[in-house]
Design a protein around this motif. Structure first.
Motif, short mmCIF file in Angstrom:
data_model
loop_
_atom_site.label_atom_id
_atom_site.label_comp_id
_atom_site.label_asym_id
_atom_site.label_seq_id
_atom_site.Cartn_x
_atom_site.Cartn_y
_atom_site.Cartn_z
N PRO A 1 0.85 -1.19 0.00
CA PRO A 1 0.00 0.00 0.00
C PRO A 1 0.89 1.24 0.00
O PRO A 1 2.02 1.19 0.47
N VAL A 2 0.38 2.33 -0.54
CA VAL A 2 1.12 3.58 -0.56
C VAL A 2 0.43 4.55 0.40
O VAL A 2 -0.78 4.76 0.31
N SER A 3 1.20 5.10 1.32
CA SER A 3 0.66 6.01 2.33
C SER A 3 1.55 7.23 2.47
O SER A 3 2.75 7.17 2.19
N VAL A 4 0.96 8.33 2.91
CA VAL A 4 1.72 9.51 3.27
C VAL A 4 1.63 9.64 4.79
O VAL A 4 0.54 9.75 5.35
N ASN B 1 -2.05 8.56 6.07
CA ASN B 1 -3.00 8.80 5.00
C ASN B 1 -2.83 7.68 3.99
O ASN B 1 -1.86 7.67 3.23
N VAL B 2 -3.71 6.69 4.00
CA VAL B 2 -3.62 5.56 3.08
C VAL B 2 -4.21 6.04 1.75
O VAL B 2 -5.41 6.29 1.66
N LEU B 3 -3.36 6.20 0.75
CA LEU B 3 -3.76 6.84 -0.50
C LEU B 3 -4.64 5.94 -1.37
O LEU B 3 -4.58 4.72 -1.30
N GLY B 4 -5.43 6.61 -2.20
CA GLY B 4 -6.31 5.94 -3.15
C GLY B 4 -5.73 5.93 -4.55
O GLY B 4 -4.76 6.63 -4.86
N SER B 5 -6.34 5.15 -5.41
CA SER B 5 -5.84 4.93 -6.77
C SER B 5 -5.76 6.20 -7.61
O SER B 5 -5.04 6.23 -8.60
N THR B 6 -6.48 7.26 -7.22
CA THR B 6 -6.43 8.52 -7.97
C THR B 6 -5.41 9.50 -7.39
O THR B 6 -5.33 10.64 -7.85
#
Length: 166
Positions: free
Chosen positions: A18-21, A75-80
């Motif tokens: 997963p990509v998070s900030v 902040n677990v980022l979304g596909s957009t």
């Protein structure tokens, strides 16, 4: 095994993450300037109590703030949101927030529209090579609808359910 670092890098590129900030404030109680960085080393650790772990570069300004304040946001980022992931992956401290919509939630910078949000208190910091693993006790959580942003084979993507698993 002189090629072990390259082989390790290749294996890890094949792991979808997963990509998070991860965010923090330079002051306390939501006062100060927001800071953030993109991470792909983020995971759930415990349900009771709710805990997560994130891996932060040992030399990062964000890690210094997390040490000082004892708090961080996920902040677990979304596909957009791949553009946000790229913006926060650069060096630059608070300039990463220029032109980015954000708000304060539980005294931490939150990126609206991210499908997952966690506010965490640092439970402990564990040294791990060139990174430090922050174990966070989750004090607030929220979700909004959206597909996750993932990182696999050095590119961004998203998750798609297999027909057999539905």
């Amino acid at each position: 095994m002189s090629d072990l670092p390259e082989r390790f890098r290749e294996v890890m590129a094949g792991v979808a993450t997963p990509v998070s900030v991860i965010t923090a404030m330079s002051g306390t109680d939501g006062e100060g300037l927001p800071h953030g960085t993109t991470v792909s080393a983020f995971a759930s650790l415990s349900m009771t109590p709710p805990m997560v772990l994130v891996s932060l570069d040992r030399g990062s300004d964000l890690l210094a703030l997390v040490r000082d304040t004892g708090r961080f946001g996920v902040n677990v980022l979304g596909s957009t949101q791949s553009a946000l992931a790229l913006a926060f992956a650069t060096k630059g401290g608070t300039s990463k927030f220029n032109g980015v919509r954000w708000e304060i939630d539980h005294g931490l910078p939150r990126l609206p529209g991210a499908p997952g949000w966690l506010a965490c208190d640092v439970e402990s910091l564990v040294d791990g090579g060139d990174h430090v693993v922050a174990l966070g006790l989750v004090v607030a959580a929220d979700t909004v609808e959206g597909l996750p942003l993932t990182y696999h084979s050095r590119v961004f993507g998203t998750h798609a359910a297999l027909e057999a698993s539905r």
